[in-house]
Motif scaffolding. Structure first.
Motif, PDB file in Angstrom:
ATOM      1  N   THR A   1      -2.173 -64.577 -33.812  1.00  0.00           N
ATOM      2  CA  THR A   1      -1.765 -63.940 -35.073  1.00  0.00           C
ATOM      3  C   THR A   1      -1.468 -62.446 -34.914  1.00  0.00           C
ATOM      4  OG1 THR A   1      -4.061 -63.453 -35.706  1.00  0.00           O
ATOM      5  CG2 THR A   1      -3.161 -65.593 -36.362  1.00  0.00           C
ATOM      6  N   PHE A   2      -1.856 -61.863 -33.780  1.00  0.00           N
ATOM      7  CA  PHE A   2      -1.731 -60.419 -33.620  1.00  0.00           C
ATOM      8  C   PHE A   2      -0.280 -59.913 -33.567  1.00  0.00           C
ATOM      9  CE2 PHE A   2      -6.210 -59.286 -31.820  1.00  0.00           C
ATOM     10  CZ  PHE A   2      -6.760 -59.786 -32.980  1.00  0.00           C
ATOM     11  N   PRO A   3       0.678 -60.627 -32.933  1.00  0.00           N
ATOM     12  CA  PRO A   3       2.055 -60.106 -32.941  1.00  0.00           C
ATOM     13  C   PRO A   3       2.593 -59.849 -34.347  1.00  0.00           C
ATOM     14  CG  PRO A   3       1.852 -61.831 -31.297  1.00  0.00           C
ATOM     15  CD  PRO A   3       0.559 -61.811 -32.052  1.00  0.00           C
ATOM     16  N   ARG A   4       2.278 -60.735 -35.284  1.00  0.00           N
ATOM     17  CA  ARG A   4       2.738 -60.524 -36.657  1.00  0.00           C
ATOM     18  C   ARG A   4       2.043 -59.314 -37.279  1.00  0.00           C
ATOM     19  NH1 ARG A   4       0.313 -62.013 -41.102  1.00  0.00           N
ATOM     20  NH2 ARG A   4      -1.051 -63.455 -39.953  1.00  0.00           N
TER      21      ARG A   4
ATOM     22  N   LEU B   1     -14.205 -43.695 -16.911  1.00  0.00           N
ATOM     23  CA  LEU B   1     -13.738 -44.453 -18.060  1.00  0.00           C
ATOM     24  C   LEU B   1     -12.933 -43.544 -18.983  1.00  0.00           C
ATOM     25  CD1 LEU B   1     -13.911 -47.242 -19.403  1.00  0.00           C
ATOM     26  CD2 LEU B   1     -15.923 -46.418 -20.627  1.00  0.00           C
ATOM     27  N   SER B   2     -11.702 -43.941 -19.286  1.00  0.00           N
ATOM     28  CA  SER B   2     -10.849 -43.161 -20.176  1.00  0.00           C
ATOM     29  C   SER B   2     -10.848 -43.712 -21.594  1.00  0.00           C
ATOM     30  CB  SER B   2      -9.414 -43.112 -19.638  1.00  0.00           C
ATOM     31  OG  SER B   2      -8.572 -42.419 -20.530  1.00  0.00           O
ATOM     32  N   SER B   3     -10.833 -45.028 -21.729  1.00  0.00           N
ATOM     33  CA  SER B   3     -10.838 -45.633 -23.057  1.00  0.00           C
ATOM     34  C   SER B   3     -11.436 -47.030 -22.998  1.00  0.00           C
ATOM     35  CB  SER B   3      -9.416 -45.698 -23.633  1.00  0.00           C
ATOM     36  OG  SER B   3      -8.628 -46.579 -22.844  1.00  0.00           O
ATOM     37  N   LEU B   4     -11.912 -47.491 -24.132  1.00  0.00           N
ATOM     38  CA  LEU B   4     -12.372 -48.868 -24.309  1.00  0.00           C
ATOM     39  C   LEU B   4     -11.509 -49.514 -25.382  1.00  0.00           C
ATOM     40  CD1 LEU B   4     -16.265 -48.394 -24.312  1.00  0.00           C
ATOM     41  CD2 LEU B   4     -14.894 -49.454 -22.506  1.00  0.00           C
ATOM     42  N   VAL B   5     -11.135 -50.755 -25.158  1.00  0.00           N
ATOM     43  CA  VAL B   5     -10.259 -51.475 -26.097  1.00  0.00           C
ATOM     44  C   VAL B   5     -10.993 -52.722 -26.590  1.00  0.00           C
ATOM     45  CG1 VAL B   5      -8.027 -52.582 -26.432  1.00  0.00           C
ATOM     46  CG2 VAL B   5      -8.220 -50.636 -24.869  1.00  0.00           C
ATOM     47  N   TYR B   6     -11.154 -52.807 -27.910  1.00  0.00           N
ATOM     48  CA  TYR B   6     -11.834 -53.934 -28.536  1.00  0.00           C
ATOM     49  C   TYR B   6     -10.866 -54.667 -29.458  1.00  0.00           C
ATOM     50  CZ  TYR B   6     -16.376 -52.085 -27.015  1.00  0.00           C
ATOM     51  OH  TYR B   6     -17.452 -51.656 -26.263  1.00  0.00           O
ATOM     52  N   VAL B   7     -10.981 -55.990 -29.520  1.00  0.00           N
ATOM     53  CA  VAL B   7     -10.136 -56.794 -30.404  1.00  0.00           C
ATOM     54  C   VAL B   7     -11.003 -57.399 -31.503  1.00  0.00           C
ATOM     55  CG1 VAL B   7      -8.455 -57.299 -28.617  1.00  0.00           C
ATOM     56  CG2 VAL B   7     -10.351 -58.884 -28.991  1.00  0.00           C
ATOM     57  N   ARG B   8     -10.402 -57.595 -32.668  1.00  0.00           N
ATOM     58  CA  ARG B   8     -11.131 -58.154 -33.809  1.00  0.00           C
ATOM     59  C   ARG B   8     -11.456 -59.627 -33.531  1.00  0.00           C
ATOM     60  NH1 ARG B   8      -7.347 -57.833 -37.736  1.00  0.00           N
ATOM     61  NH2 ARG B   8      -6.974 -60.065 -37.597  1.00  0.00           N
ATOM     62  N   CYS B   9     -12.702 -59.988 -33.774  1.00  0.00           N
ATOM     63  CA  CYS B   9     -13.131 -61.363 -33.553  1.00  0.00           C
ATOM     64  C   CYS B   9     -12.578 -62.273 -34.657  1.00  0.00           C
ATOM     65  CB  CYS B   9     -14.655 -61.457 -33.541  1.00  0.00           C
ATOM     66  SG  CYS B   9     -15.423 -60.554 -32.158  1.00  0.00           S
ATOM     67  N   SER B  10     -12.310 -63.497 -34.299  1.00  0.00           N
ATOM     68  CA  SER B  10     -11.727 -64.441 -35.244  1.00  0.00           C
ATOM     69  C   SER B  10     -12.721 -64.969 -36.255  1.00  0.00           C
ATOM     70  CB  SER B  10     -11.103 -65.629 -34.491  1.00  0.00           C
ATOM     71  OG  SER B  10     -12.081 -66.277 -33.693  1.00  0.00           O
ATOM     72  N   ASP B  11     -14.028 -64.746 -35.981  1.00  0.00           N
ATOM     73  CA  ASP B  11     -15.056 -65.280 -36.884  1.00  0.00           C
ATOM     74  C   ASP B  11     -15.520 -64.266 -37.914  1.00  0.00           C
ATOM     75  OD1 ASP B  11     -16.291 -63.594 -35.135  1.00  0.00           O
ATOM     76  OD2 ASP B  11     -17.923 -64.947 -34.585  1.00  0.00           O
ATOM     77  N   ASN B  12     -14.736 -63.152 -38.079  1.00  0.00           N
ATOM     78  CA  ASN B  12     -15.121 -62.179 -39.117  1.00  0.00           C
ATOM     79  C   ASN B  12     -14.996 -62.810 -40.496  1.00  0.00           C
ATOM     80  OD1 ASN B  12     -15.754 -59.579 -37.889  1.00  0.00           O
ATOM     81  ND2 ASN B  12     -13.702 -59.667 -37.060  1.00  0.00           N
ATOM     82  N   LYS B  13     -15.915 -62.479 -41.330  1.00  0.00           N
ATOM     83  CA  LYS B  13     -15.909 -62.996 -42.713  1.00  0.00           C
ATOM     84  C   LYS B  13     -15.531 -61.877 -43.671  1.00  0.00           C
ATOM     85  CE  LYS B  13     -17.234 -67.044 -41.372  1.00  0.00           C
ATOM     86  NZ  LYS B  13     -16.332 -68.192 -41.406  1.00  0.00           N
TER      87      LYS B  13
ATOM     88  N   VAL C   1      -1.418 -58.253 -23.033  1.00  0.00           N
ATOM     89  CA  VAL C   1      -2.489 -59.250 -22.933  1.00  0.00           C
ATOM     90  C   VAL C   1      -3.091 -59.524 -24.309  1.00  0.00           C
ATOM     91  CG1 VAL C   1      -4.802 -59.682 -22.010  1.00  0.00           C
ATOM     92  CG2 VAL C   1      -3.021 -58.748 -20.522  1.00  0.00           C
ATOM     93  N   ILE C   2      -3.300 -58.486 -25.103  1.00  0.00           N
ATOM     94  CA  ILE C   2      -3.874 -58.640 -26.437  1.00  0.00           C
ATOM     95  C   ILE C   2      -2.964 -59.481 -27.324  1.00  0.00           C
ATOM     96  CG2 ILE C   2      -4.429 -57.401 -28.573  1.00  0.00           C
ATOM     97  CD1 ILE C   2      -5.499 -55.136 -26.802  1.00  0.00           C
ATOM     98  N   LEU C   3      -1.660 -59.203 -27.291  1.00  0.00           N
ATOM     99  CA  LEU C   3      -0.721 -59.921 -28.151  1.00  0.00           C
ATOM    100  C   LEU C   3      -0.567 -61.377 -27.733  1.00  0.00           C
ATOM    101  CD1 LEU C   3       2.089 -57.237 -28.647  1.00  0.00           C
ATOM    102  CD2 LEU C   3       0.262 -57.874 -30.226  1.00  0.00           C
TER     103      LEU C   3
END
Length: 340
Positions: A104-107, A328-340, A97-99
């Motif tokens: 851009t994440f697959p690369r 809860l075993s784990s939490l998964v966070y993705v990097r936001c696209s608006d990071n500077k 789901v993340i990819l």
């Protein structure tokens, strides 16, 4: 039966597995699996809130051709049975789901896991060849000491019973790698300068719950500089730790191991998280059923949350509320696209 480590130790096993799957799959498809799931969200009603077909069912059976190992001219086929795959199933679903949800994440992930691995992983998931997906992860990513096998006649059984962080998170190589340096104030310290590398982001619950978000506080504690007494033998100096930084830049996603946290410490899970000057948003979680010793997963698509459980016949359903009786075993966070 005889128990020992898996006998799939030929260097070309992975290439054979991939080539075999490509030959077997001739599926005509106009949408990726992710697009099918996304479309199902718009078609679900209150009476039917499940995805239209099973996704990553628990276990699996894979047939391998023995080839040159066969004694006779008749090809020999060996069936590989997979057991207790929930320790990788939930994270494989989350990784997919993340990819697919971030172009851009697959690369980026391919730099760490290999471009060929990422391409085949996505292709197999979109082709619904879920057993081969699991074999791909086992043969390409896992150490043979991380699972055990049982050999019975011509059949091979691979058992993945254990901990999902051992079977998955620790096999992500350097994606979440961080570095922290330390310097002792005692010039005579035998190990005055030290460098600490961590491949996972390990956060522990605070001794006393802070007034603000405890998860963000624990993450800040993991990354922040600190001063502690030096632990080197015979040294009475003060060891100064620098700010912890990502070894290879901000990762596309991070996994927080939450197994040490109690339910009462997790009344609030932050939707956004700040890590070393970068902003991340909640994408999913893995859950643990203590009674069944079983892992499942939850993830979001377009603001809707879905629960995946490979043991169920309808194993992907739209959530009205969080699953009950699960830790809860784990939490998964993705990097936001608006990071500077």
């Amino acid at each position: 039966m005889e128990s020992n480590f898996c006998c799939l130790n030929e260097s070309d096993d992975l290439n054979i597995l991939i080539s075999n799957s490509s030959e077997r799959l001739q599926i005509e498809r106009t949408k990726t699996l992710f697009e099918e799931i996304r479309a199902s969200l718009n078609n679900n009603d209150e009476e039917d809130r499940s995805f239209w077909r099973p996704v990553l069912p628990w276990g699996g059976v894979y047939t391998i051709r023995a080839g040159r190992k066969a004694i006779s001219c008749i090809p020999l086929y060996v069936k590989v049975s997979l057991k207790n795959t929930c320790t990788i199933d939930g994270f494989l679903m989350l990784l997919y789901v993340i990819l697919r949800d971030n172009q851009t994440f697959p690369r980026e992930v391919g730099v760490f896991l290999g471009r060929e691995f990422v391409e085949h992983f996505l292709y197999l998931m979109d082709s619904y060849d879920y057993t081969t997906v699991k074999m791909l992860w086992i043969l390409d990513r896992m150490s043979k000491q991380q699972y055990r096998s049982v050999i019975h006649q011509a059949a091979l059984e691979i058992d993945l019973f254990g901990n999902e962080h051992e079977n998955f998170t620790k096999n992500l190589k350097e994606i979440m790698s961080t570095m922290q340096e330390s310097l002792c104030t005692n010039w005579d310290c035998q190990a005055r300068f030290q460098e600490f590398l961590e491949k996972t982001i390990s956060i522990n619950p605070p001794n006393e719950l802070p007034q603000r978000d405890p998860i963000q506080s624990a993450v800040d504690q993991f990354f922040c500089p600190k001063n502690v007494l030096c632990q080197e033998f015979g040294c009475d100096g003060l060891r100064e730790f620098s700010q912890r930084v990502f070894s290879h830049g901000p990762p596309p996603f991070i996994i927080l191991n939450m197994q040490m946290w109690k339910s009462e410490e997790l009344s609030y899970v932050p939707y956004h998280l700040a890590l070393s000057h970068y902003r991340y948003s909640l994408e999913g979680a893995t859950l643990f059923n203590k009674e069944e010793h079983h892992y499942s997963a939850a993830f979001q698509i377009d603001g809707s949350w879905m629960h995946y459980d490979g043991l169920r016949s309808d194993n992907l359903i739209l959530l009205n509320k969080p699953p009950e009786l699960l830790l809860l075993s784990s939490l998964v966070y993705v990097r936001c696209s608006d990071n500077k």
